[in-house]
Design a protein around this motif. Structure first.
Motif, short mmCIF file in Angstrom:
data_model
loop_
_atom_site.label_atom_id
_atom_site.label_comp_id
_atom_site.label_asym_id
_atom_site.label_seq_id
_atom_site.Cartn_x
_atom_site.Cartn_y
_atom_site.Cartn_z
N ARG A 89 -12.46 -2.87 2.38
CA ARG A 89 -11.30 -2.02 2.09
C ARG A 89 -11.18 -0.90 3.12
O ARG A 89 -10.09 -0.59 3.60
CB ARG A 89 -11.43 -1.45 0.69
N ASN A 92 -9.92 -2.33 6.39
CA ASN A 92 -8.49 -2.63 6.29
C ASN A 92 -7.65 -1.36 6.41
O ASN A 92 -6.63 -1.34 7.08
CB ASN A 92 -8.17 -3.36 4.98
N LEU A 93 -8.09 -0.30 5.75
CA LEU A 93 -7.36 0.98 5.83
C LEU A 93 -7.38 1.53 7.26
O LEU A 93 -6.37 2.03 7.75
CB LEU A 93 -7.96 2.00 4.86
N ALA A 95 -7.74 -0.22 10.04
CA ALA A 95 -6.90 -1.06 10.90
C ALA A 95 -5.43 -0.77 10.66
O ALA A 95 -4.64 -0.69 11.61
CB ALA A 95 -7.21 -2.53 10.62
N THR A 96 -5.04 -0.60 9.40
CA THR A 96 -3.65 -0.27 9.09
C THR A 96 -3.25 1.07 9.70
O THR A 96 -2.16 1.20 10.28
CB THR A 96 -3.45 -0.23 7.56
N ALA A 97 -4.12 2.04 9.61
CA ALA A 97 -3.83 3.36 10.19
C ALA A 97 -3.70 3.28 11.71
O ALA A 97 -2.82 3.90 12.30
CB ALA A 97 -4.91 4.36 9.80
N VAL A 99 -2.80 0.62 13.48
CA VAL A 99 -1.56 -0.09 13.81
C VAL A 99 -0.36 0.83 13.60
O VAL A 99 0.56 0.89 14.44
CB VAL A 99 -1.43 -1.38 12.97
N GLN A 100 -0.36 1.59 12.51
CA GLN A 100 0.76 2.52 12.26
C GLN A 100 0.82 3.60 13.34
O GLN A 100 1.90 3.95 13.81
CB GLN A 100 0.61 3.16 10.88
N THR A 103 2.27 1.98 16.50
CA THR A 103 3.70 1.71 16.44
C THR A 103 4.51 3.00 16.48
O THR A 103 5.56 3.05 17.11
CB THR A 103 4.07 0.89 15.19
N LYS A 104 4.03 4.02 15.84
CA LYS A 104 4.74 5.31 15.88
C LYS A 104 4.74 5.89 17.28
O LYS A 104 5.75 6.41 17.74
CB LYS A 104 4.12 6.31 14.90
#
Length: 127
Positions: A89, A92-93, A95-97, A99-100, A103-104
């Motif tokens: 978990r 995953n958090l 990696a998501t952060a 990627v965000q 992209t930003k």
């Protein structure tokens, strides 16, 4: 061995003390009796901790040894599963952060580049 017996008895005493302080601390001389009990446990002359351990704690632990071992194995398995779950978990958090954030930052960079007009780009010297 003597100190092991003392610390086991003292740990049980400390655990029960939490509840007894709430219920019977209003008795006269309660704290004095409690101090005398700890001194009795600790004293090499009375060997109170050894006596309590051999009479009560050791027989109880011996009877419940298989249950305790099964509980320890179960706790070890559950803790391993929990660590794997929370580790996945967390990754995953992260990696998501990441990627965000990427992209930003790309959106901000593209917006900055679009804000330049051709006039602005021509005015920049070649040097």
């Amino acid at each position: 061995v003597r100190w092991m017996m003392y610390w086991i008895v003292f740990a049980l005493f400390s655990a029960t003390e939490t509840f007894t302080d709430l219920l019977i601390s209003w008795f006269p001389f309660y704290y004095e009796v409690k101090m005398a009990f700890v001194i009795w446990l600790l004293s090499p002359y009375t060997r109170g901790a050894s006596l309590l351990y051999r009479k009560f704690i050791h027989p109880t632990l011996s009877r419940k040894e298989q249950d305790i071992d099964a509980y320890i194995i179960q706790a070890r398995e559950r803790s391993y599963e929990a660590m794997v779950h929370f580790g996945k978990r967390g990754l995953n958090l992260a990696a998501t952060a990441a990627v965000q954030a990427a992209t930003k930052s790309q959106g901000v960079l593209a917006g900055r580049l679009r804000s330049f007009s051709m006039q602005d780009l021509r005015s920049v010297s070649d040097e």
